[in-house]
Structures are given as structure tokens and as C-alpha cells.
Motif scaffolding. Structure first.
Motif, PDB file in Angstrom:
ATOM      1  N   UNK A 197      13.431   9.327   0.451  1.00 36.78           N
ATOM      2  CA  UNK A 197      12.744  10.300  -0.127  1.00 36.78           C
ATOM      3  C   UNK A 197      11.296  10.182   0.074  1.00 36.78           C
ATOM      4  N   UNK A 198      10.471  11.261  -0.288  1.00 32.36           N
ATOM      5  CA  UNK A 198       8.857  11.417  -0.154  1.00 32.36           C
ATOM      6  C   UNK A 198       8.198  10.167  -0.751  1.00 32.36           C
ATOM      7  N   UNK A 199       8.830   9.973  -2.142  1.00 33.05           N
ATOM      8  CA  UNK A 199       7.928   8.953  -2.750  1.00 33.05           C
ATOM      9  C   UNK A 199       8.039   7.518  -2.229  1.00 33.05           C
ATOM     10  N   UNK A 200       9.516   7.215  -1.837  1.00 34.51           N
ATOM     11  CA  UNK A 200       9.382   5.834  -1.106  1.00 34.51           C
ATOM     12  C   UNK A 200       8.920   5.887   0.230  1.00 34.51           C
ATOM     13  N   UNK A 201       8.816   6.936   1.027  1.00 38.18           N
ATOM     14  CA  UNK A 201       7.740   6.932   2.345  1.00 38.18           C
ATOM     15  C   UNK A 201       6.446   6.617   1.979  1.00 38.18           C
ATOM     16  N   UNK A 202       6.190   7.147   0.900  1.00 41.33           N
ATOM     17  CA  UNK A 202       4.559   7.018   0.617  1.00 41.33           C
ATOM     18  C   UNK A 202       4.421   5.378   0.277  1.00 41.33           C
ATOM     19  N   UNK A 203       5.449   4.909  -0.506  1.00 40.76           N
ATOM     20  CA  UNK A 203       5.460   3.592  -0.619  1.00 40.76           C
ATOM     21  C   UNK A 203       5.399   2.656   0.630  1.00 40.76           C
ATOM     22  N   UNK A 204       6.210   3.102   1.316  1.00 43.46           N
ATOM     23  CA  UNK A 204       6.497   2.277   2.515  1.00 43.46           C
ATOM     24  C   UNK A 204       4.940   2.426   3.537  1.00 43.46           C
ATOM     25  N   UNK A 205       4.457   3.545   3.542  1.00 43.22           N
ATOM     26  CA  UNK A 205       3.363   3.867   4.096  1.00 43.22           C
ATOM     27  C   UNK A 205       2.152   2.910   3.445  1.00 43.22           C
ATOM     28  N   UNK A 206       2.112   2.938   2.357  1.00 45.21           N
ATOM     29  CA  UNK A 206       1.062   2.079   1.642  1.00 45.21           C
ATOM     30  C   UNK A 206       1.382   0.660   1.948  1.00 45.21           C
ATOM     31  N   UNK A 207       2.543   0.046   1.884  1.00 45.16           N
ATOM     32  CA  UNK A 207       2.928  -1.256   2.685  1.00 45.16           C
ATOM     33  C   UNK A 207       2.648  -1.585   3.863  1.00 45.16           C
ATOM     34  N   UNK A 208       2.863  -0.626   4.550  1.00 43.57           N
ATOM     35  CA  UNK A 208       2.388  -0.934   6.167  1.00 43.57           C
ATOM     36  C   UNK A 208       1.056  -0.913   6.455  1.00 43.57           C
ATOM     37  N   UNK A 209      -0.026  -0.152   5.454  1.00 40.40           N
ATOM     38  CA  UNK A 209      -1.154  -0.092   5.597  1.00 40.40           C
ATOM     39  C   UNK A 209      -1.958  -1.510   4.957  1.00 40.40           C
ATOM     40  N   UNK A 210      -1.155  -2.210   4.035  1.00 37.85           N
ATOM     41  CA  UNK A 210      -1.262  -3.450   3.619  1.00 37.85           C
ATOM     42  C   UNK A 210      -1.047  -4.551   4.696  1.00 37.85           C
ATOM     43  N   UNK A 211       0.150  -4.551   5.493  1.00 38.43           N
ATOM     44  CA  UNK A 211       0.402  -5.440   6.349  1.00 38.43           C
ATOM     45  C   UNK A 211      -0.539  -5.562   7.318  1.00 38.43           C
ATOM     46  N   UNK A 212      -0.899  -4.131   7.927  1.00 37.10           N
ATOM     47  CA  UNK A 212      -1.674  -4.084   9.093  1.00 37.10           C
ATOM     48  C   UNK A 212      -3.247  -4.845   8.729  1.00 37.10           C
ATOM     49  N   UNK A 213      -3.663  -4.595   7.420  1.00 38.61           N
ATOM     50  CA  UNK A 213      -4.878  -5.250   7.152  1.00 38.61           C
ATOM     51  C   UNK A 213      -4.780  -6.899   7.111  1.00 38.61           C
ATOM     52  N   UNK A 214      -3.569  -7.351   6.670  1.00 41.05           N
ATOM     53  CA  UNK A 214      -3.278  -8.671   6.845  1.00 41.05           C
ATOM     54  C   UNK A 214      -3.410  -9.447   8.240  1.00 41.05           C
TER      55      UNK A 214
END
Length: 541
Positions: A197-214
Motif C-alpha cells: 500500500x502507499x504508506x508502506x511504500x513510503x516507509x520503504x523509500x525512506x528506509x532505502x534512502x537511509x541505507x544509501x546514506x550509510x
């Protein structure tokens, strides 16, 4: 909250435990210790908020206990309890920031006041801390919105003056700098993510951004964001200005592979990554992004690879946009015409470009480039007005839908004009709503009790518009000049006061905001054909 009573004479702590109405003080647990060392053991095991301790105790004094508490448990409030009215104790207690200092024998009322004061102090501190954390959470949320908005502006071609952009990058805590070589990563989510769902996708995108930063933290500054076309983008710059980590694509590729593997490992989902050649930020960002979208479009129709680099595919991300699409950028550009609401001129611009290509052979790749030029201009204006692409077109950014649109120049022309009409309708509706709201605000100000002291300028200041522009839209919406409306409402107020009050003419003059009774009489005569006195003499009828 919980309290700890410390005294080597156990009858003191037991007496307090039995006689003080702890529940009324909101104390949940009362702990007792017969020495400072026992108290430290309890402090390490239990969650204590207030410590009441005797000063003179064997092995370790109450003051030494308090010093330990100040160093290790800074949130705890301490109250000193002693039978010795020695000023030196009081001075040390002050130095150690004791909440209070009570002499034995303990008076219950004094004790309750002291503990209540300490508890109130804790509650206030917790309230302030909660407000601070809420403020920081809101600030982070606001920063996320501002960062996404700025990224959208840059990707859709908005030209932001260099000083203004540098200020925004600093204020939004974005680690990128202007005039630096930059690499763009366009990220597509795998099927596991897209089925969420849209909310879960937003959370995944946020997590992907954090992983990229690390993953890239050792080498690069990164800025991750949602794209206007419902994707995910990552901009990366070297942390060391003299170094160019993009010169060796193999080294960068290792980081990208690690990034992809970490997403799969931690989030249990796959991503595909398209990596651009390095470019000048922000000058070349919009064109590189548009070319990247074009490559993604072709990628969908070809062999799917998890990671693709520009250099591996004939520098496709560097390819110039097909010459005909530059017609949309020629002054006045399509974007400029849309921003200035020149709808007919924008329609003519689109018709002109498609007329120029009627006799040319146009391949699907070139049509897709044209589609991006038009779509980005539309999306930029919609984004600026707070709308989303799906509000203009229900199909949104669906790849299958786009394939149908770019099948031929005729279909693309029809789609472009249809989207222009929809954007026009939404903008006109929004403008009408906005104007109606302003008119309502103005009329409420004028008709309010304090409205008599308003002028066109003061009203314009309150609604944050130029007086000339405010007068213009008021006249166009109501058919009456704003100055005339203000005078008319004053005169109606004057009629009411003359008829329903015994106020003198000079009092009514002052109440309506006029300095001169003669001028007021003149304005009244102009409106009603008689002076205020004549109106009263005729019985106010």
C-alpha cells in the motif's frame, strides 16, 4: 513517579512511608534505604525520580550521595534531610543543586510541599522535553517536505538563482554544493515493494534512502528524494572536493552493488538502479534526469538489468534531447507561458511544435523525449499549485499508458492539448476560489466593528496583496470599487447610528474614522441627498 528515602535511622524513613499520603502526590513506589551505598544499589536497579536523604550517615554522607547522583543520574531531584542546622550543609546543598533542605524533626506539611515542588519541577521538565521532541519531529517532517519540493523544482527545470539555491541547501540540511560534479541514481522498486500500500511504500523509500546514506557515507554526500514521476532518486557528490570518485566507475559500482544487496538483505526486496555519468549540479540536473527517464523507458522495453551505468550503454544519459523538443524551450518557453497563465499562447506553442514535425520521421524514442518535455512543464506547474499528476490524468505515470501516448505524434499532440485543458480548468478553479476567499476576508474586515478605520492600503497589507491589485480583483469580482465599498459601508453605519442612537454628529464622525465633521456631512449628502442633521430632523425616514 517513584521516590527513595535514605536514612541510617530506619524509623525516620518508615515513619515517612506510613504517614505521607503518597498516592495523592502521584507517587507510585516508595523505596527505603538505610545507607548511601544501599541507595546507590537501588538507584541502579529501579527507576527513581526523587531522593530524600539524610546528611550525616556512616561510610558515605548524604552530600556525597547527592554528588554521585548529580554525576550519574542528572534527572533525579534531591532533597536533603538533617537534624543539624549547619549553614555549611546548606551551602554545599546549594552547590549541588538540591531541590530543598529540610530540618528534623520533619513537619509533614513542609515535607509534602517540598516533595510536591520537586515533582512539579520534574513534570514541567518532562513537558518541555516532550514539546522539544515534538518540535524536532515536526521540523524533520517539514524538512522532508521542503527537500522533496526543492528536488521536484530542480528536476522539472525550475531555474533557481545560485545564492537562493545555496541558501536552501544549507537551511534544509542538504549536504550537496553547487558547481560540483554529481552522479544521479534513479531507483526503481521491485515487485514486492510496488505491491504494498502507499504508506508502506513510503516507509520503504525512506528506509532505502537511509541505507544509501550509510553505504555511501565513507565516500559520498547523498541526497535522496521522491521524484515527480513517482520514483526514487539519489544525488551523490564526493566528500573531498579534490577527489573524483566518479572517474573509476568500477569503484563506484562496488558501492552501488553493496547498496542493492543491503536493500535486499534488510528490506527483503529488490531494486534496480540506473547510474548517470557525472554532471554539473544544478546546471545539468534537469536534462540528465529527463534523459534518465528516457533510458528507463527504453529499459522497460528491453532486457532488464539490476544495475546500469551510462558508460555501459553508449553514454545514453548524456545524449542531447532531440532538437525538435528544444522548440518548447525557445523564448517564450512552454513553462513560462504556463506559469504566466497564457493558456492560448501555450496551446499555440504546442500546435506549432507538432506542425513542425508532421513531415519528419519521428521514432518512438524521440516522441518519448517530446512527451517528457511537455509532461515536465505540466507537472511543474501542477506541483507548484499543490496538485499531483493523477489529478490531471487518472492513469498517472503508468508505463503502459505512456507507451500508448507515444505511439504516434497525433496521439501525443492530442494528449498534450487534453492535459493543457485539464491544467487550465484546475488553475482557473483554484484562482476563482482564492479570489472568493480574499473578497470574503475584505468584506469581513470592512463590516466588522473596527472596520471604520480601514483603508484600501491597510486592507491590502492584511491580505498580503498590492493595493492596486487588490482593488482590481475586487472590482472584477463584485463590480464595485473597493474604495466605494468602504465608503458605502461607512454611510450605512452612519444611518444606523443616526437612527438608533442619540450620539452627536461629531461623535459619529469620530466613530466612523473621519477627522472633520464637515467632510463627513459632505460625504453623507453625496450618498443620501441630505446632511446628517436634515436626516435626523426628518425623523430618520
Amino acid at each position: 513517579m517513584n521516590i527513595l528515602l535514605v536514612d541510617d535511622e530506619s524509623y525516620v524513613t518508615e515513619s515517612l512511608y506510613q504517614t505521607i499520603p503518597w498516592r495523592e502526590l502521584d507517587i507510585e513506589e516508595v523505596y527505603q534505604a538505610s545507607s548511601a551505598l544501599e541507595a546507590i544499589d537501588l538507584l541502579e536497579e529501579e527507576d527513581i525520580d526523587v531522593v530524600v536523604t539524610d546528611v550525616r550517615m556512616p561510610v558515605m554522607t548524604g552530600l556525597e550521595l547527592m554528588e554521585t547522583i548529580t554525576e550519574r543520574w542528572t534527572h533525579i531531584r534531591c532533597i536533603l534531610l538533617t537534624g543539624y542546622s549547619d549553614f555549611e550543609y546548606a551551602k554545599q546543598a546549594i552547590r549541588l543543586q538540591a531541590s530543598d533542605y529540610i530540618l528534623k524533626p520533619v513537619d509533614d506539611d513542609e515535607f509534602i510541599r517540598s516533595v510536591s515542588s520537586a515533582l512539579a519541577s520534574i513534570k514541567e521538565e518532562r513537558k518541555e522535553l516532550g514539546q522539544y521532541h515534538q518540535l524536532m519531529y515536526s521540523r524533520k517532517s517539514d524538512l522532508g517536505i521542503l527537500r522533496n519540493s526543492l528536488m521536484h523544482d530542480l528536476l522539472l527545470g525550475r531555474e533557481i538563482p545560485r545564492p537562493s539555491l545555496e541558501h536552501k541547501l544549507h537551511e534544509y540540511e542538504i549536504p550537496l554544493r553547487t558547481d560540483r560534479r554529481t552522479v544521479m541514481l534513479l531507483i526503481q522498486l521491485g515487485q514486492k515493494f510496488t505491491r504494498m500500500d502507499e504508506h508502506s511504500v513510503s516507509l520503504m523509500e525512506y528506509a532505502i534512502g537511509n541505507i544509501a546514506e550509510e553505504v555511501f557515507a565513507e565516500l559520498l554526500h547523498v541526497w535522496s528524494s521522491k521524484t515527480p514521476h513517482n520514483g526514487l532518486i539519489l544525488l551523490a557528490q564526493s566528500k573531498v572536493e579534490e577527489m573524483n570518485p566518479f572517474a573509476d566507475s568500477r569503484a563506484l559500482k562496488q558501492y552501488v552493488i553493496q547498496f542493492q544487496q543491503d536493500v535486499d538483505s534488510y528490506l527483503k526486496g529488490s531494486i534496480s538502479v540506473l547510474v548517470s555519468a557525472s554532471f554539473d549540479f544544478p546546471k545539468e540536473l534537469a536534462s540528465v534526469y529527463r534523459s534518465g527517464l528516457s533510458s528507463l523507458y527504453l529499459w522497460r522495453n528491453g532486457d532488464h538489468e539490476a544495475i546500469r551505468f551510462a558508460e555501459d550503454h553508449d553514454g545514453r544519459l548524456r545524449e542531447p534531447v532531440w532538437d525538435v523538443t528544444q522548440a518548447f524551450a525557445k523564448p517564450p518557453s512552454l513553462l513560462h507561458l504556463l506559469e504566466t497563465r497564457q493558456w492560448d499562447a501555450a496551446r499555440d506553442k504546442i500546435e506549432q511544435v507538432f506542425a513542425e514535425i508532421e513531415t519528419a520521421f519521428i521514432g518512438q524514442t524521440a516522441l518519448y523525449e517530446m512527451f517528457l518535455s511537455v509532461a515536465n512543464a505540466f507537472m511543474y506547474l501542477a506541483h507548484k499549485q499543490g496538485h499531483y499528476v493523477h489529478q490531471l490524468d487518472q492513469a498517472g505515470w503508468d508505463p503502459l499508458y505512456i507507451q500508448q501516448v507515444v505511439q504516434s505524434a497525433a496521439k501525443l499532440r492530442s494528449w498534450s492539448l487534453d492535459m493543457l485543458n485539464k491544467l487550465h480548468d484546475i488553475s482557473s478553479e483554484q484562482e476563482t476560489t482564492s479570489k472568493s476567499h480574499i473578497i470574503k476576508q475584505v468584506q469581513e474586515m470592512v463590516t466588522a466593528d473596527s472596520g471604520h478605520d480601514l483603508s484600501v492600503k491597510t486592507i491590502a497589507d492584511r491580505v498580503f496583496l498590492h493595493p492596486v491589485y487588490l482593488s482590481k480583483i475586487y472590482k472584477s469580482e463584485t463590480g464595485e470599487g473597493l474604495g466605494d465599498y468602504i465608503i458605502r459601508k461607512r454611510m450605512e453605519r452612519a444611518l444606523y447610528l443616526l437612527k438608533h442612537t442619540n450620539k452627536k454628529i461629531y461623535e459619529i464622525t469620530a466613530e466612523l474614522g473621519y477627522q472633520n465633521p464637515q467632510y463627513f456631512s459632505k460625504m453623507f449628502r453625496k450618498h443620501y441627498g441630505m446632511t446628517p442633521n436634515e436626516y435626523r430632523d426628518q425623523g430618520c425616514c
